[in-house]
Design an enzyme around this catalytic site. Structure first.
Site, PDB file in Angstrom:
ATOM      1  N   CYS A 364       0.825  -1.203   0.000  1.00 30.45           N
ATOM      2  CA  CYS A 364       0.000   0.000   0.000  1.00 30.45           C
ATOM      3  C   CYS A 364       0.866   1.263   0.000  1.00 30.45           C
ATOM      4  CB  CYS A 364      -0.928  -0.005   1.217  1.00 30.45           C
ATOM      5  SG  CYS A 364      -1.933   1.472   1.322  1.00 30.45           S
ATOM      6  N   CYS A 367      -0.564   4.190   2.110  1.00 32.71           N
ATOM      7  CA  CYS A 367      -0.381   4.101   3.562  1.00 32.71           C
ATOM      8  C   CYS A 367       1.078   4.350   3.934  1.00 32.71           C
ATOM      9  CB  CYS A 367      -0.761   2.718   4.083  1.00 32.71           C
ATOM     10  SG  CYS A 367      -2.159   1.972   3.273  1.00 32.71           S
ATOM     11  N   ASP A 368       1.986   3.683   3.253  1.00 32.10           N
ATOM     12  CA  ASP A 368       3.369   3.632   3.729  1.00 32.10           C
ATOM     13  C   ASP A 368       4.319   4.574   2.994  1.00 32.10           C
ATOM     14  OD1 ASP A 368       2.396   1.656   5.358  1.00 32.10           O
ATOM     15  OD2 ASP A 368       2.912   0.045   3.983  1.00 32.10           O
TER      16      ASP A 368
END
Ligand code: NAP
Length: 552
Positions: A364, A367-368
């Site tokens: 992701c 997200c990261d």
């Protein structure tokens, strides 16, 4: 007497009334309020003086308020770990609430609320918020950055103080006036107020409704919506929708609008893959929208119509009349079930992938990505996801290259052009053989499948975007037929071979676009509505015995 004087005396009267009422309120408080100002005798600045004035004004109201002032060099400051002045502590032996700066201007409102909560010993959180707070088990040190001229800030400060009063052992709150502590605001890049951090992680930008704040505090990431929880152990409904992605959410809206009662169940985050998509540029009406933002819009829309049960997993579906759907939290009895379970990301299956998952290996980029700013990473894959994620990482300030096993991408031409325009390198005909490192990813062993040459590529991150596999476990368990490509088989109108069980979205295959998933959800809901009025499984046709006639 001129009118002006009458108005003035009227205003003075009402202010006096207000103060008297406030006095009475303070007198009834069960707990005393202890205020401690930590000041710096070498720097008696405007914030310190303002603190004294504000506290004096409150003390004149009630002798329930006690006040002491200590210098920053005093043992008392060390005892309460205060390392900068002025800092105002509120009943520190009971609560972790402190103001860095002074509760001046707009903050006067939140200061008054904080005093009343501490005096009452009650958070005044709603029942829904209290339920969410019960799930928080680890300490949270909340910092809310504010300014005295910000009219939105008191709302967020009150939210944070409520949390601290609700769980004094776990939650502490520092309200930071950015004018008093500009260096701290710089350190946190808090260049707009209010901004809230918990354990140094940004959890909210702007003021939030109480339930949304509490939810952000629980999940430790910004939330924009709050889904009310239900205590019901048994729910009777017309339609259970398994999966809260675009297909399921749209089906919920369509079902309810046609008069059916629908419940959406989602075990993970709502929105499915869209929530993990950095940017969406091909959903009609939205030229450029964050995936999570689009999901929030869809969820808010669906909530207007139906109940969403998030965080519970469907563990059993028993066909029948009614169909029984058992989740990890409760049991549903429903006339129809729509499987909109979507798809889950594919794994590469190379050494190091599992070991470094969450330690450099990610599925992701949204997200990261920020964790890899200034670092070197690869994105594996050649589809729309790989292209979108590589672009997102590039724009986040990550040094990114795509690794693709063939010599051309399957990503849309528009995205390919974007990759070229942004100078994102692509390593063609290249496969990842191993992901290596000590505690975190340090390098990747690559193989050129044309030349057979192996190279070691230094990278701190590996983002895998190699496609998805349909989540058909529930469909299989209920006996629904799966086609040769691994998707749930249906009759073209989203009926599976099991009467009353339907399918929509990525789990049934097709183009796997947001717009097609929403279309499938709408179609399935309309089929279900028609079937419930006139059940095809009651007809005396061949379909009666084995369910709906199924085509590929
Ligand atoms: P995808 O289109 O299936 O592409 C997967 C990519 O990963 C392919 O390039 C494939 O290589 C590669 N791959 C698969 N297995 C691999 C392995 N074991 N090792 C190395 N490479 C491997 O998947 P996606 O990009 O995640 O997209 C999924 C669906 O969502 C698609 O329908 C896509 O259109 C849609 N989507 C749309 C958008 C958009 O419209 N903006 C954005 C994201 C996703 P080969 O090319 O050699 O097969």
């Amino acid at each position: 007497m001129p009118n002006g004087t009458d108005e003035e005396s009227g205003a003075a009267m009402s202010e006096a009334d207000f103060l008297r009422q406030l006095q009475r309120t303070f007198e009834k408080l069960p707990n005393p309020i202890d205020l401690y100002l930590i000041s710096d005798k070498t720097r008696d600045d405007v914030f310190t003086q303002t603190n004294r004035q504000i506290v004096r004004a409150f003390r004149e109201l009630s002798d329930r308020i006690h006040f002491r002032e200590y210098d920053i060099s005093h043992d008392f400051a060390r005892q309460w770990e205060v390392d900068s002045a002025p800092t105002l502590l509120i009943s520190p032996d009971r609560y972790g609430i402190r103001w860095l700066g002074a509760p001046a201007g707009e903050e006067g409102r939140s200061f008054l609320e904080a005093l009343l909560m501490v005096g009452m010993g009650e958070s005044r959180l709603s029942e829904q918020s209290k339920k969410v707070m019960q799930r928080i088990e680890d300490p949270r040190n909340v910092r809310v950055f504010v300014s005295p001229s910000c009219p939105y800030c008191p709302q967020q400060v009150v939210n944070a103080v409520k949390a601290a009063v609700e769980k004094p052992g776990l939650i502490s709150v520092e309200i930071v006036d950015i004018q008093s502590r500009p260096e701290m605001a710089d350190e946190y890049a808090a260049h707009s107020v209010p901004q809230a951090f918990a354990n140094d992680i940004l959890i909210a930008q702007g003021a939030q409704p109480e339930e949304v704040f509490v939810s952000s505090l629980e999940k430790m990431e910004p939330q924009t919506i709050f889904i009310p929880e239900s205590d019901a152990e048994r729910v009777e409904t017309d339609l259970v929708i398994v999966g809260g992605g675009p297909a399921g959410l749209t089906a919920g809206i369509y079902a309810e609008r046609s008069g059916l009662k629908a419940a959406i169940i989602e075990k993970d985050a709502l929105g499915g893959q869209v929530a993990l998509t950095p940017v969406v540029e091909n959903y009609t009406g939205f030229k450029h929208v964050g995936g999570k933002t689009l999901v929030d819009i869809m969820v808010t829309h669906a909530l207007e119509y139906c109940q969403i049960y998030q965080g519970e997993e469907v563990v059993d579906i028993r066909p029948g009349n009614p169909i029984s759907v058992v989740t990890t939290r409760r049991k549903f009895e429903s006339r129809a079930v729509l499987l909109a379970t979507g798809a889950t990301h594919k794994h590469l299956g190379v050494p190091g992938e599992t070991r470094f998952s969450g330690r450099g290996v990610s599925y992701c980029a949204t997200c990261d990505g920020p964790l890899f700013r200034g670092k070197r990473v690869i994105v594996v894959g050649g589809g729309n996801s790989a292209a979108t994620e590589a672009l997102h990482l590039h724009h986040t300030g990550v040094d990114v290259a795509i690794v693709h096993r063939r010599d051309n991408l399957r990503a849309q031409e528009f995205l390919q052009r974007n990759l070229r325009d942004n100078g994102i390198p692509i390593l063609w005909n290249t496969e990842v053989k191993e992901i290596r490192g000590k505690d975190l990813v340090e390098e990747v062993l690559l193989l050129n499948n044309r030349t057979g040459e192996e190279t070691v590529y230094k990278a701190q991150g590996v983002f895998l975007a190699i496609g998805y596999v349909p989540a058909v476990k529930l469909a299989q368990a209920v006996g629904a037929a799966i086609n040769e490509d691994g998707f749930v088989q249906h009759d073209g109108r989203h009926r599976t071979n099991i009467p009353g069980i339907y399918t929509a979205g990525d789990v049934e295959g097709g183009y796997k676009q947001i717009v097609t998933a929403t279309g499938q959800g709408a179609e399935a809901a309309m089929t279900i509505f028609e079937d419930l009025i006139n059940p095809y499984w009651h007809e005396t046709t061949d379909a009666t015995e084995s369910g709906a006639p199924v085509s590929g």
